[in-house]
Design a protein around this motif. Structure first.
Motif, PDB file in Angstrom:
ATOM      1  N   LEU A  52       0.845  -1.185   0.000  1.00  0.00           N
ATOM      2  CA  LEU A  52       0.000   0.000   0.000  1.00  0.00           C
ATOM      3  C   LEU A  52       0.882   1.236   0.000  1.00  0.00           C
ATOM      4  O   LEU A  52       1.801   1.356   0.814  1.00  0.00           O
ATOM      5  CB  LEU A  52      -0.901   0.006   1.243  1.00  0.00           C
ATOM      6  CG  LEU A  52      -1.766   1.247   1.462  1.00  0.00           C
ATOM      7  CD1 LEU A  52      -2.791   1.403   0.344  1.00  0.00           C
ATOM      8  CD2 LEU A  52      -2.448   1.168   2.823  1.00  0.00           C
ATOM      9  N   ARG A  53       0.597   2.147  -0.916  1.00  0.00           N
ATOM     10  CA  ARG A  53       1.313   3.422  -0.959  1.00  0.00           C
ATOM     11  C   ARG A  53       0.372   4.501  -1.479  1.00  0.00           C
ATOM     12  O   ARG A  53      -0.219   4.335  -2.547  1.00  0.00           O
ATOM     13  CB  ARG A  53       2.534   3.330  -1.858  1.00  0.00           C
ATOM     14  CG  ARG A  53       3.154   4.702  -2.084  1.00  0.00           C
ATOM     15  CD  ARG A  53       4.590   4.725  -2.088  1.00  0.00           C
ATOM     16  NE  ARG A  53       5.055   6.107  -2.179  1.00  0.00           N
ATOM     17  CZ  ARG A  53       6.265   6.439  -1.902  1.00  0.00           C
ATOM     18  NH1 ARG A  53       7.118   5.538  -1.499  1.00  0.00           N
ATOM     19  NH2 ARG A  53       6.643   7.686  -2.012  1.00  0.00           N
ATOM     20  N   ASP A  54       0.270   5.560  -0.743  1.00  0.00           N
ATOM     21  CA  ASP A  54      -0.544   6.704  -1.147  1.00  0.00           C
ATOM     22  C   ASP A  54      -1.952   6.298  -1.574  1.00  0.00           C
ATOM     23  O   ASP A  54      -2.493   6.798  -2.557  1.00  0.00           O
ATOM     24  CB  ASP A  54       0.138   7.495  -2.268  1.00  0.00           C
ATOM     25  CG  ASP A  54       1.494   8.053  -1.849  1.00  0.00           C
ATOM     26  OD1 ASP A  54       1.657   8.351  -0.651  1.00  0.00           O
ATOM     27  OD2 ASP A  54       2.375   8.186  -2.718  1.00  0.00           O
ATOM     28  N   GLY A  55      -2.533   5.364  -0.854  1.00  0.00           N
ATOM     29  CA  GLY A  55      -3.895   4.935  -1.141  1.00  0.00           C
ATOM     30  C   GLY A  55      -4.035   3.943  -2.273  1.00  0.00           C
ATOM     31  O   GLY A  55      -5.147   3.541  -2.610  1.00  0.00           O
ATOM     32  N   LEU A  56      -2.920   3.517  -2.889  1.00  0.00           N
ATOM     33  CA  LEU A  56      -2.967   2.538  -3.980  1.00  0.00           C
ATOM     34  C   LEU A  56      -2.452   1.195  -3.493  1.00  0.00           C
ATOM     35  O   LEU A  56      -1.418   1.121  -2.834  1.00  0.00           O
ATOM     36  CB  LEU A  56      -2.104   2.997  -5.164  1.00  0.00           C
ATOM     37  CG  LEU A  56      -2.579   4.247  -5.898  1.00  0.00           C
ATOM     38  CD1 LEU A  56      -1.562   4.623  -6.974  1.00  0.00           C
ATOM     39  CD2 LEU A  56      -3.939   4.022  -6.524  1.00  0.00           C
TER      40      LEU A  56
END
Length: 79
Positions: free
Chosen positions: A17-21
């Motif tokens: 998960l990164r920046d909501g993705l």
């Protein structure tokens, strides 16, 4: 659910998960991906999990019609 993934010949599976993705990586060792993923979809525990987590997900704007997950092109691989 994890047992269903293993029965479907899926291993070395990670979700990031990164920046909501969300981004996932898996290795498939079977010979009939379509049939194996149908088996996952038929698993009652997996279906319950999807019912809980589905509303938390939104496909990218660039996915094809009817596609939920957006395949990515591999641009580098070191073996």
């Amino acid at each position: 659910m994890l047992a269903a993934l293993k029965r479907a010949h899926i291993g070395n599976y990670s979700i990031f998960l990164r920046d909501g993705l969300l981004f996932s990586y898996l290795e498939y060792s079977g010979s009939d991906y379509a049939a194996d993923t149908e088996g996952i979809a038929a698993d009652p525990v997996t279906r319950d999990w999807w019912a809980l987590t589905g509303p938390c997900q939104q496909p990218l704007d660039t996915v094809a019609e009817g596609e939920w997950w957006a395949p990515a092109e591999e641009v580098f691989h070191l073996d």
